[in-house]
Design a protein around this motif. Structure first.
Motif, PDB file in Angstrom:
ATOM      1  N   PHE A 174       0.849  -1.203   0.000  1.00 27.69           N
ATOM      2  CA  PHE A 174       0.000   0.000   0.000  1.00 27.69           C
ATOM      3  C   PHE A 174       0.879   1.246   0.000  1.00 27.69           C
ATOM      4  O   PHE A 174       1.816   1.330   0.799  1.00 27.69           O
ATOM      5  N   ARG A 175       0.598   2.159  -0.895  1.00 25.46           N
ATOM      6  CA  ARG A 175       1.320   3.435  -0.898  1.00 25.46           C
ATOM      7  C   ARG A 175       0.313   4.538  -1.161  1.00 25.46           C
ATOM      8  O   ARG A 175      -0.435   4.462  -2.149  1.00 25.46           O
ATOM      9  N   ASN A 176       0.343   5.535  -0.306  1.00 28.87           N
ATOM     10  CA  ASN A 176      -0.590   6.640  -0.469  1.00 28.87           C
ATOM     11  C   ASN A 176      -0.050   7.604  -1.525  1.00 28.87           C
ATOM     12  O   ASN A 176       0.333   8.736  -1.223  1.00 28.87           O
ATOM     13  N   GLU A 177       0.005   7.124  -2.765  1.00 27.57           N
ATOM     14  CA  GLU A 177       0.578   7.894  -3.870  1.00 27.57           C
ATOM     15  C   GLU A 177      -0.129   9.252  -3.976  1.00 27.57           C
ATOM     16  O   GLU A 177      -1.357   9.328  -3.879  1.00 27.57           O
ATOM     17  N   ILE A 178       0.652  10.303  -4.198  1.00 25.35           N
ATOM     18  CA  ILE A 178       0.059  11.642  -4.307  1.00 25.35           C
ATOM     19  C   ILE A 178      -0.820  11.712  -5.556  1.00 25.35           C
ATOM     20  O   ILE A 178      -1.935  12.207  -5.514  1.00 25.35           O
ATOM     21  N   ASP A 190       0.699  -5.880 -10.795  1.00 25.74           N
ATOM     22  CA  ASP A 190      -0.277  -5.117 -11.575  1.00 25.74           C
ATOM     23  C   ASP A 190       0.334  -4.554 -12.849  1.00 25.74           C
ATOM     24  O   ASP A 190      -0.287  -4.556 -13.907  1.00 25.74           O
ATOM     25  N   ARG A 191       1.566  -4.081 -12.728  1.00 22.87           N
ATOM     26  CA  ARG A 191       2.220  -3.539 -13.930  1.00 22.87           C
ATOM     27  C   ARG A 191       2.571  -4.669 -14.900  1.00 22.87           C
ATOM     28  O   ARG A 191       2.530  -4.486 -16.122  1.00 22.87           O
ATOM     29  N   THR A 192       2.904  -5.837 -14.356  1.00 18.28           N
ATOM     30  CA  THR A 192       3.195  -6.978 -15.225  1.00 18.28           C
ATOM     31  C   THR A 192       1.918  -7.410 -15.948  1.00 18.28           C
ATOM     32  O   THR A 192       1.922  -7.679 -17.153  1.00 18.28           O
ATOM     33  N   PHE A 204      -1.365   1.411 -13.504  1.00 17.96           N
ATOM     34  CA  PHE A 204       0.093   1.529 -13.438  1.00 17.96           C
ATOM     35  C   PHE A 204       0.532   2.048 -12.069  1.00 17.96           C
ATOM     36  O   PHE A 204       1.469   1.548 -11.473  1.00 17.96           O
ATOM     37  N   ARG A 205      -0.140   3.070 -11.591  1.00 17.25           N
ATOM     38  CA  ARG A 205       0.217   3.610 -10.266  1.00 17.25           C
ATOM     39  C   ARG A 205      -1.029   3.608  -9.390  1.00 17.25           C
ATOM     40  O   ARG A 205      -1.939   4.397  -9.580  1.00 17.25           O
ATOM     41  N   MET A 206      -1.055   2.690  -8.449  1.00 19.80           N
ATOM     42  CA  MET A 206      -2.230   2.552  -7.589  1.00 19.80           C
ATOM     43  C   MET A 206      -1.831   2.792  -6.139  1.00 19.80           C
ATOM     44  O   MET A 206      -0.654   2.899  -5.809  1.00 19.80           O
ATOM     45  N   ARG A 207      -2.845   2.825  -5.284  1.00 11.39           N
ATOM     46  CA  ARG A 207      -2.563   2.990  -3.847  1.00 11.39           C
ATOM     47  C   ARG A 207      -2.558   1.638  -3.129  1.00 11.39           C
ATOM     48  O   ARG A 207      -1.969   1.508  -2.075  1.00 11.39           O
ATOM     49  N   PRO A 245      15.134  -8.817  -6.596  1.00 17.70           N
ATOM     50  CA  PRO A 245      14.255  -8.566  -7.748  1.00 17.70           C
ATOM     51  C   PRO A 245      12.850  -8.298  -7.235  1.00 17.70           C
ATOM     52  O   PRO A 245      12.246  -9.136  -6.577  1.00 17.70           O
ATOM     53  N   SER A 246      12.334  -7.102  -7.512  1.00 18.12           N
ATOM     54  CA  SER A 246      11.039  -6.678  -6.965  1.00 18.12           C
ATOM     55  C   SER A 246      10.095  -6.334  -8.107  1.00 18.12           C
ATOM     56  O   SER A 246      10.256  -5.333  -8.799  1.00 18.12           O
ATOM     57  N   CYS A 247       9.120  -7.210  -8.296  1.00 16.72           N
ATOM     58  CA  CYS A 247       8.258  -7.115  -9.476  1.00 16.72           C
ATOM     59  C   CYS A 247       6.857  -6.683  -9.062  1.00 16.72           C
ATOM     60  O   CYS A 247       6.342  -7.144  -8.043  1.00 16.72           O
ATOM     61  N   SER A 300       8.258   2.292 -19.184  1.00 17.14           N
ATOM     62  CA  SER A 300       8.077   2.499 -17.746  1.00 17.14           C
ATOM     63  C   SER A 300       8.415   1.227 -16.977  1.00 17.14           C
ATOM     64  O   SER A 300       8.256   0.104 -17.486  1.00 17.14           O
ATOM     65  N   GLU A 301       8.786   1.448 -15.714  1.00 20.56           N
ATOM     66  CA  GLU A 301       9.277   0.342 -14.871  1.00 20.56           C
ATOM     67  C   GLU A 301       8.189  -0.675 -14.530  1.00 20.56           C
ATOM     68  O   GLU A 301       7.103  -0.313 -14.099  1.00 20.56           O
ATOM     69  N   ILE A 302       8.537  -1.956 -14.703  1.00 22.12           N
ATOM     70  CA  ILE A 302       7.651  -2.996 -14.171  1.00 22.12           C
ATOM     71  C   ILE A 302       8.330  -3.747 -13.019  1.00 22.12           C
ATOM     72  O   ILE A 302       7.669  -4.351 -12.195  1.00 22.12           O
ATOM     73  N   GLU A 303       9.658  -3.692 -13.000  1.00 23.73           N
ATOM     74  CA  GLU A 303      10.393  -4.379 -11.931  1.00 23.73           C
ATOM     75  C   GLU A 303      11.688  -3.630 -11.644  1.00 23.73           C
ATOM     76  O   GLU A 303      12.319  -3.105 -12.556  1.00 23.73           O
TER      77      GLU A 303
HETATM   78  P1  ATP Z   1       7.941   4.166  -9.155  1.00 14.00           P
HETATM   79  O1  ATP Z   1       9.283   4.821  -9.331  1.00 14.00           O
HETATM   80  O2  ATP Z   1       7.204   3.910 -10.449  1.00 14.00           O
HETATM   81  O3  ATP Z   1       7.081   4.817  -8.105  1.00 14.00           O
HETATM   82  P2  ATP Z   1       9.313   2.420  -7.407  1.00 14.00           P
HETATM   83  O4  ATP Z   1      10.688   2.462  -7.989  1.00 14.00           O
HETATM   84  O5  ATP Z   1       8.994   3.239  -6.215  1.00 14.00           O
HETATM   85  O6  ATP Z   1       8.236   2.718  -8.562  1.00 14.00           O
HETATM   86  P3  ATP Z   1       9.678  -0.076  -6.157  1.00 14.00           P
HETATM   87  O7  ATP Z   1       9.651   0.467  -4.796  1.00 14.00           O
HETATM   88  O8  ATP Z   1      10.988  -0.473  -6.761  1.00 14.00           O
HETATM   89  O9  ATP Z   1       8.915   0.920  -7.139  1.00 14.00           O
HETATM   90  O10 ATP Z   1       8.637  -1.284  -6.227  1.00 14.00           O
HETATM   91  C1  ATP Z   1       8.845  -2.442  -7.019  1.00 14.00           C
HETATM   92  C2  ATP Z   1       7.739  -2.621  -8.016  1.00 14.00           C
HETATM   93  O11 ATP Z   1       6.461  -2.484  -7.394  1.00 14.00           O
HETATM   94  C3  ATP Z   1       7.734  -1.595  -9.134  1.00 14.00           C
HETATM   95  O12 ATP Z   1       8.620  -1.975 -10.159  1.00 14.00           O
HETATM   96  C4  ATP Z   1       6.301  -1.645  -9.594  1.00 14.00           C
HETATM   97  O13 ATP Z   1       6.082  -2.720 -10.519  1.00 14.00           O
HETATM   98  C5  ATP Z   1       5.539  -1.948  -8.328  1.00 14.00           C
HETATM   99  N1  ATP Z   1       4.934  -0.717  -7.820  1.00 14.00           N
HETATM  100  C6  ATP Z   1       5.510   0.225  -7.045  1.00 14.00           C
HETATM  101  N2  ATP Z   1       4.650   1.221  -6.772  1.00 14.00           N
HETATM  102  C7  ATP Z   1       3.480   0.893  -7.390  1.00 14.00           C
HETATM  103  C8  ATP Z   1       2.200   1.517  -7.485  1.00 14.00           C
HETATM  104  N3  ATP Z   1       1.943   2.660  -6.861  1.00 14.00           N
HETATM  105  N4  ATP Z   1       1.240   0.884  -8.211  1.00 14.00           N
HETATM  106  C9  ATP Z   1       1.474  -0.279  -8.832  1.00 14.00           C
HETATM  107  N5  ATP Z   1       2.664  -0.900  -8.771  1.00 14.00           N
HETATM  108  C10 ATP Z   1       3.655  -0.341  -8.071  1.00 14.00           C
END
Ligand code: ATP
Length: 439
Positions: free
Chosen positions: A174-178, A306-308, A185-188, A301-303, A259-262
């Protein structure tokens, strides 16, 4: 937003892969629900990851740790202090944005002036027990990794393992994304598939390169993502966390751009060192052969599931102008084909009686369905013209369609149709399972 991305988003909703969470209440920003096909696809991706990362290796162990943990864990890991994004708030409309995502230093909504940027911690807070004060404050985990680090000793002691070894976990974070956005792609609330690989100091570089290779191999050969749509981006020195020795992002070429998936990080002994310091537990590894004692280094390795999942859908989504299955000029329509790798397709086999008003045929089709459903995820569909039913299955990526017709009643055979080539072969019902398994 990219036109193709829009199409994919509405497709996933129309066919029951993804729904906006709390839809009938107007939704809730950054949260999504996964429908019948979405949940199957996600489960298949998770199964594939687990199989590849855990079952296929003798020295990787599974874990399922709690979402809420002792808050001191987040002090030790640095999350309480530094897991934040820079936040800018508009003086006029009071909307909030991630400062590092802004192109100009003005409000992108109303053009108003922005207040001075401040750090915003992304961890969701909650309280344990009936009293809501600082002593009962806890957090929903913002990553699954720390649950692994704090169980490192438990696994080491109970599994009779030696360095190098790994601990793998799949679970919600869980992340309280701004600014959540770009669909899922970017969820909470999202799901991660993470593994911590513990090595002897000095072995980390080799292990780092090994895991980059292994992870790319999974995306290409196990999920079937096109090689040209994946790349490894090495983070520059300035981007690295202070403790990190190296970090790469595996990126996918989404319709919104690469964009990053892992993320794959070489984390040194930072996490174990911190947990040793904050908990007072000795987390050193003792090598009985060399009599050395050390804190292992870690490759992570942190995947993101949802993005995958989104990358898999974007990669498989194919629109065919003019269609493939419609024949007459007048009814040629655009068709969607979801070219999913068979092993992760939500439905493997569609069982289709040619007509629905002949009882002998539907009865036979039910028999075939009952035979197959123990082995594969199957869908029985008898409504509409056969061509339409094929198209519905092509759209959701079902690799095989089995049609039961009048000849089936006499010969005990069926037609087996391949999604991608549309080729049809006649197969004895007795050989159906083995034929599907072989392909
Ligand atoms: P970003 O830079 O996009 O915020 P991050 O580098 O903070 O991502 P990590 O902390 O490395 O992400 O987390 C590992 C993986 O978890 C990411 O590669 C991504 O696939 C997934 N992830 C991270 N934050 C989110 C999010 N808010 N929603 C969906 N997936 C996420």
């Amino acid at each position: 937003m990219d036109n193709n991305f829009d199409k994919i988003i509405s497709f996933t909703k129309r066919r029951g892969f993804v729904f906006q969470s709390s839809d009938i209440y107007g939704g809730i920003g950054g949260f999504y629900d996964f429908g019948p096909l979405g949940v199957e696809l996600r489960n298949n991706i998770k199964k594939s990851w687990w199989n590849y990362m855990v079952f296929q290796r003798e020295n990787i162990f599974g874990l399922d740790s709690a979402i809420i943990m002792n808050p001191n864990i987040w002090k030790a890991s640095g999350h309480t202090e530094t897991f934040s994004d820079p936040l800018s708030e508009c003086k006029e409309c009071h909307k909030r944005f991630r400062t590092d995502h802004l192109e100009k230093n003005v409000c992108p909504e109303c053009g108003g002036e922005l207040m001075e940027s401040r750090d915003f911690n992304l961890m969701f807070k909650t309280f344990i027990g009936p009293v809501e004060d600082n002593t009962s404050l806890a957090y929903l985990r913002p990553e699954t990794a720390q649950g692994i680090f704090v169980n490192y000793k438990n696994i080491l002691n109970t599994q009779r393992t030696k360095i190098p070894f790994g601990i793998a976990q799949i679970g919600k974070a869980f992340r309280n994304e701004i600014t959540p956005g770009n669909f899922i792609f970017r969820m909470r609330e999202f799901e991660q598939m993470e593994m911590e690989y513990f090595v002897k100091p000095g072995e980390e570089e080799k292990a780092f390169e090994y895991w980059i290779d292994q992870r790319m191999n999974w995306y290409i050969n196990f999920l079937g993502i096109k090689k040209e749509n994946l790349r490894v981006r090495r983070q520059e020195k300035e981007e690295l966390a202070h403790y990190a020795k190296g970090c790469v992002d595996i990126e996918y070429n989404f319709p919104i751009g690469w964009s990053e998936i892992e993320g794959i990080a070489s984390r040194g002994n930072f996490d174990l060192f911190q947990h040793q310091k904050f908990s007072g537990e000795d987390l050193n590894y003792f090598d009985v052969e060399t009599k050395e004692k050390y804190l292992p280094y870690v490759i992570e390795p942190s995947c993101g599931l949802d993005r995958t999942f989104l990358a898999v859908l974007c990669d498989a989504f194919t629109e065919i102008e003019g269609g493939r299955t419609t024949t007459t000029e007048s009814n040629k329509e655009k068709e969607i084909l979801l070219k999913l790798k068979s092993s992760i397709a939500p439905i493997k086999v569609a069982v289709l009686p040619l007509v629905k008003n002949k009882e002998e045929i539907t009865k036979k089709a039910r028999e075939v369905f009952n035979l197959l459903k123990d082995k594969f995820s199957c869908q029985y569909d008898e409504t509409g013209a056969i061509g339409r039913r094929y198209r519905r299955q092509d759209e959701i990526g079902t690799p095989w369609a089995v049609t039961i017709d009048f000849d089936s009643l006499v010969n005990d055979d069926v037609t087996l149709r391949d999604r991608d080539t549309m080729s049809q072969q006649r197969i004895k019902i007795d050989n159906l399972i083995s034929t599907i398994n072989e392909n």
